[in-house]
Design an enzyme around this catalytic site. Structure first.
Site, PDB file in Angstrom:
ATOM      1  N   VAL A  73     -10.569  40.688  22.560  1.00  0.00           N
ATOM      2  CA  VAL A  73     -11.684  41.486  23.076  1.00  0.00           C
ATOM      3  C   VAL A  73     -11.924  41.630  23.611  1.00  0.00           C
ATOM      4  CG1 VAL A  73     -11.844  39.402  21.727  1.00  0.00           C
ATOM      5  CG2 VAL A  73     -11.551  38.558  23.527  1.00  0.00           C
ATOM      6  N   THR A 123     -17.610  44.691  27.566  1.00  0.00           N
ATOM      7  CA  THR A 123     -17.122  44.077  29.274  1.00  0.00           C
ATOM      8  C   THR A 123     -17.858  45.519  29.574  1.00  0.00           C
ATOM      9  OG1 THR A 123     -15.368  44.049  29.482  1.00  0.00           O
ATOM     10  CG2 THR A 123     -15.904  44.324  31.259  1.00  0.00           C
ATOM     11  N   HIS A 164     -12.157  53.801  27.337  1.00  0.00           N
ATOM     12  CA  HIS A 164     -10.854  54.506  26.912  1.00  0.00           C
ATOM     13  C   HIS A 164     -10.330  56.280  27.262  1.00  0.00           C
ATOM     14  CE1 HIS A 164     -11.197  51.249  24.671  1.00  0.00           C
ATOM     15  NE2 HIS A 164     -11.715  51.203  23.539  1.00  0.00           N
TER      16      HIS A 164
END
Length: 287
Positions: A73, A123, A164
């Site tokens: 998560v 986040t 990412h």
């Protein structure tokens, strides 16, 4: 057995204690690299796991629905999850120089901008809200993260918040970085940026699962070639050099163990966010 099932008492084979646990992670190289050994039964004494893959916004939703025994998560989602889950000390993503980016096709500010984000409890979005406090935006929309850069390139959005491997590929879309929220966070706090956490149901043996995940990460570091085929099979058509850079950036000493610095970073993020009324205050300890 469906990947979406939560198995109960199953035959997990010799040397595999207990029932099979459901594990939900992203298909990104950092997760498949870190969890390869655990998923493939290579961690001595660890339970068997049945894995499901989803992007981070979906994973946050799965955790809110308590669908999985172990789940990746966003650290930003912890205030809503710690009543049912405990934070493991290994397997997560923290670090330096690895923060989310705010990308545009040339804009120099965000006033009146339409912004695409990867999820409301990520986040990345929490950092964005802290960084962009007071900026009058036109709209915020959630898109799967792989769709954000094309949407900004094509003019459907004025800016995109990316995570990412987008850190390595955004120039190929003709985009520029308006802000690096990791650099901003480190400048504000001198702490690493806490991105993704691994949670386990509270009724499970958290220390034992942390040790199993740590062993899986350690095996990945010891023999990177062992997980290569598995990682590439789930890497969503990433070039091998991007895959390698992704792993080096997001799998590090904090993936082995959060340590005092890692816990301090998580505490600082959630405390600042609670003070700004962006998340509820923590009602359960991080450890």
């Amino acid at each position: 057995m469906s990947n979406d099932a939560r198995p109960d008492d199953l035959d997990v084979g010799p040397g595999r204690p207990g029932r099979t646990l459901s594990l939900a992670i992203s298909p990104c190289p950092n997760d498949t690299f870190a969890f390869h050994a655990l998923v493939h039964g290579l961690v001595a004494g660890a339970p068997a796991v049945a894995v499901a893959f989803a992007d981070i916004d979906v994973l946050n939703g799965r955790a809110a629905e308590q669908r999985d025994d172990l789940v990746k998560v966003s650290y930003a989602a912890l205030p809503w999850l710690l009543a049912d889950y405990q934070l493991l000390t290994s397997g997560g993503a923290l670090g330096r120089g690895c923060g989310p980016l705010v990308l545009t096709a040339g804009r120099s500010d965000l006033r009146g901008a339409r912004v695409a984000i990867p999820g409301t409890r990520t986040t990345a979005y929490l950092l964005f809200r802290l960084w962009a406090a007071g900026v009058d935006l036109a709209a915020i929309d959630v898109l799967p993260f792989e769709q954000i850069m094309p949407a900004v390139r094509d003019g459907r959005y004025d800016a995109g918040l990316v995570i990412h491997e987008s850190r390595f590929t955004y120039p190929s879309y003709g985009l520029t970085a308006l802000a690096d929220l990791g650099d901003w966070w480190e400048g504000q706090t001198s702490l690493p940026i806490p991105l993704g956490a691994i949670l386990a149901r509270r009724e499970l043996d958290g220390p034992a699962l942390s040790a199993a995940v740590r062993d899986s990460v350690a095996q990945a570091f010891a023999d990177p070639s062992a997980s290569q085929d598995y990682v590439l099979a789930h890497a969503q058509e990433m070039e091998p050099d991007v895959v390698e850079a992704h792993i080096k950036l997001y799998v590090n000493e904090f993936s082995l163990d959060l340590g005092d610095e890692g816990f301090a970073a998580v505490q600082a993020l959630l405390a600042r966010a609670a003070e700004a009324d962006l998340v509820p205050p923590l009602t359960h300890p991080l450890r």
